[in-house]
Design a protein around this motif. Structure first.
Motif, PDB file in Angstrom:
ATOM      1  N   ASP A  42       0.563  -0.950  -0.068  1.00  0.00           N
ATOM      2  CA  ASP A  42       0.104  -0.107  -0.172  1.00  0.00           C
ATOM      3  C   ASP A  42       1.179   1.060   0.084  1.00  0.00           C
ATOM      4  O   ASP A  42       1.647   1.403   1.320  1.00  0.00           O
ATOM      5  N   ASP A  43       1.144   2.041  -1.367  1.00  0.00           N
ATOM      6  CA  ASP A  43       1.457   3.472  -1.496  1.00  0.00           C
ATOM      7  C   ASP A  43       0.696   4.723  -0.338  1.00  0.00           C
ATOM      8  O   ASP A  43       0.979   5.622  -0.061  1.00  0.00           O
ATOM      9  N   ARG A  44      -0.389   4.610   0.252  1.00  0.00           N
ATOM     10  CA  ARG A  44      -0.937   5.347   0.967  1.00  0.00           C
ATOM     11  C   ARG A  44      -0.675   5.508   1.936  1.00  0.00           C
ATOM     12  O   ARG A  44      -0.907   4.683   3.613  1.00  0.00           O
ATOM     13  N   TYR A  45       0.459   5.551   2.608  1.00  0.00           N
ATOM     14  CA  TYR A  45       1.106   6.374   4.118  1.00  0.00           C
ATOM     15  C   TYR A  45       0.556   7.699   4.186  1.00  0.00           C
ATOM     16  O   TYR A  45       0.619   8.532   3.930  1.00  0.00           O
ATOM     17  N   GLY A  46       0.816   8.044   5.803  1.00  0.00           N
ATOM     18  CA  GLY A  46       0.819   9.040   6.510  1.00  0.00           C
ATOM     19  C   GLY A  46       0.989   9.097   7.633  1.00  0.00           C
ATOM     20  O   GLY A  46       1.399   8.088   8.422  1.00  0.00           O
ATOM     21  N   PHE A  47       1.222  10.339   8.387  1.00  0.00           N
ATOM     22  CA  PHE A  47       1.236  10.295  10.316  1.00  0.00           C
ATOM     23  C   PHE A  47       0.940  11.032  10.702  1.00  0.00           C
ATOM     24  O   PHE A  47       0.038  12.270   9.762  1.00  0.00           O
ATOM     25  N   THR A  48       0.599  11.062  12.049  1.00  0.00           N
ATOM     26  CA  THR A  48      -0.045  12.101  12.639  1.00  0.00           C
ATOM     27  C   THR A  48       0.927  12.238  13.723  1.00  0.00           C
ATOM     28  O   THR A  48       1.313  12.150  14.323  1.00  0.00           O
TER      29      THR A  48
END
Length: 118
Positions: free
Chosen positions: A48-54
């Motif tokens: 999965d290339d849908r990454y993020g961070f918080t």
């Protein structure tokens, strides 16, 4: 740069901060200091290339939220200063992202550890 590469750099940076460690609550990768989360990195999905961070932001909160790749974090965390960043074409350079990780770290780490960054 691929989203997975950006996420990997952010993860490595976070874990290199004083007394930071990785944990997997709720099946999600997080970086903690003193048992407190300072960055959420999402779920490890190799295909999965849908990454993020918080991260939790104070000083740069409004600036970060002015970008198209960000939004206040759900579950009421946004009201406490948490910002979710989607990694993609609109994401700022890794250096900006790591500045946000540092800011988040300083907000949750004990003062004695935050001072080590000065």
């Amino acid at each position: 740069m691929r989203p997975a590469t950006v996420r990997g750099r952010i993860r490595a940076f976070a874990l290199d901060l004083p007394e930071a460690y990785e944990d997997l609550p709720w099946g999600e990768v997080v970086a903690k200091v003193n048992r407190k989360v300072f960055v959420f990195l999402g779920v490890d999905e190799p295909d999965d290339d849908r990454y993020g961070f918080t991260v939790k932001l104070a000083e740069s909160h409004d600036q970060a939220l002015s970008l198209p790749c960000t939004r206040p974090t759900g579950y009421g965390l946004g009201r406490a200063g948490w910002v979710t960043v989607s990694i993609g074409p609109d994401t700022p350079p890794v250096a900006v992202c790591t500045d946000w990780v540092t800011e988040s770290y300083r907000l949750v780490a004990p003062k004695r550890l935050s001072r080590l960054l000065d």
